[in-house]
Design an enzyme around this catalytic site. Structure first.
Site, mmCIF file in Angstrom:
data_model
loop_
_atom_site.group_PDB
_atom_site.id
_atom_site.type_symbol
_atom_site.label_atom_id
_atom_site.label_comp_id
_atom_site.label_asym_id
_atom_site.label_seq_id
_atom_site.Cartn_x
_atom_site.Cartn_y
_atom_site.Cartn_z
ATOM 1 N N CYS A 17 0.868 -1.172 0.000
ATOM 2 C CA CYS A 17 0.000 0.000 0.000
ATOM 3 C C CYS A 17 0.907 1.225 0.000
ATOM 4 C CB CYS A 17 -0.852 -0.024 1.269
ATOM 5 S SG CYS A 17 -1.888 1.428 1.497
ATOM 6 N N CYS A 27 -0.775 3.727 -6.593
ATOM 7 C CA CYS A 27 -1.658 3.135 -5.584
ATOM 8 C C CYS A 27 -1.913 1.712 -6.051
ATOM 9 C CB CYS A 27 -2.962 3.925 -5.513
ATOM 10 S SG CYS A 27 -4.271 3.099 -4.575
HETATM 11 N N1 DGL Z 1 -3.813 0.529 -2.029
HETATM 12 C C1 DGL Z 1 -3.637 1.752 -1.288
HETATM 13 C C2 DGL Z 1 -2.431 2.492 -1.834
HETATM 14 O O1 DGL Z 1 -1.596 1.887 -2.486
HETATM 15 C C3 DGL Z 1 -4.918 2.487 -1.214
HETATM 16 C C4 DGL Z 1 -4.957 3.567 -0.196
HETATM 17 C C5 DGL Z 1 -6.309 3.903 0.328
HETATM 18 O O2 DGL Z 1 -6.877 3.058 1.023
HETATM 19 O O3 DGL Z 1 -6.770 5.023 0.063
HETATM 20 O O4 DGL Z 1 -2.234 3.649 -1.610
#
Ligand code: DGL
Length: 259
Positions: A69, A179
């Site tokens: 993440c 993301c």
């Molecule tokens: N998969 C997360 C990232 O890479 C998402 C973040 C979120 O929950 O807004 O930033």
């Protein structure tokens, strides 16, 4: 055993690459779906969640944690490295390779508010901002779209146009997916980009990096073994994201827990 952690389902885009490179490993995938999205949450909150998940992984006996993440990496990875005896691998928007390979000297970055604010990103940006024009777009709404399996809906496609069209209009030749949820929108992103820019998903290099950390230079890779994954989520309602499961190549059986 490798622990893979994300605010939700996005980290599955990293997990599927890890499984490609190391099918013989056992994995625990942890979705903090009960607190998703992280994008605009305070840093302290994300650090607290990351610590809880780390302790859960330690209890389960993992050897390495992939913070799959970008937002949690930006908020918490330094704290985690300082406070736990564990190897952590994090995610960072691939601004550097995009800047180095860009011919038009214009690149687009799609990420969450938390990732853009993070020190890691700001430091890399400071290094390259004189060489390339960086067009940033906060992908508000895209994490929610992926969580609900809305990968091709009209509203998702129109959000993608809103964020990516200005990058294309300015001549971006590299679009960085900052993301881990966004690679699940790849089909729609590709339609918008229409071959005019390289789309960078950081999951493949990250999984090769994990392989090097665990097996680099070793001859005892357990390649004839078949590994497994256990999926945990703090989401209170079971996932309905069938489309996402199909993009992961297998049905995902979730264990729901409160943490
Ligand atoms: N998969 C997360 C990232 O890479 C998402 C973040 C979120 O929950 O807004 O930033």
């Amino acid at each position: 055993m490798i622990g893979v952690y994300d605010s939700g389902l996005g980290g599955l885009s990293v997990w599927r690459e890890l499984v490609k490179v190391m099918p013989f490993e056992d994995y625990i995938y942890f979705s903090d779906g009960g607190h998703c999205p992280y994008g605009r949450k305070p840093v302290d909150f994300i650090v607290e969640r990351a610590c809880k998940v780390t302790e859960f992984f330690i209890e389960k006996g993992v050897d390495l944690i992939v913070v799959a993440c970008n937002t949690a990496t930006a908020a918490a990875i330094s704290y985690l490295r300082e406070h736990y005896q564990m190897t952590f691998v994090g995610m960072e928007p691939a601004l550097k390779p995009a800047a180095l390979h860009s011919k038009s000297k214009v690149i687009g970055i799609l990420a969450t508010a938390g990732t853009f604010k993070g020190k890691l990103y700001q430091n890399t940006l400071a290094k390259y901002r004189d060489d390339v024009e960086v067009i940033e777009a906060r992908g508000d709404g895209l994490v929610e779209a992926v969580e609900s399996g809305e990968l091709h809906s009209e509203s998702t496609v129109s959000l993608l146009h809103k964020y990516i069209d200005p990058m294309m209009e300015k001549g971006a030749d590299h679009i960085v997916l900052g993301c881990t949820h966004y690679p699940f929108l790849m089909e729609e992103i590709e339609k918008i980009v229409d071959g005019k820019a390289v789309i960078i998903d950081p999951a493949p290099p990250v999984s090769r990096h994990v392989y090097d950390l665990l097996y680099g230079g070793k001859s005892d890779v357990p390649s004839d073994r078949k590994g497994s994954t256990v999926f945990y989520s703090t989401c209170t309602t079971p996932y309905k994201a069938d489309i996402l499961e199909r993009s992961c190549g297998q049905p995902l059986q979730w264990r729901y827990l409160s943490l």
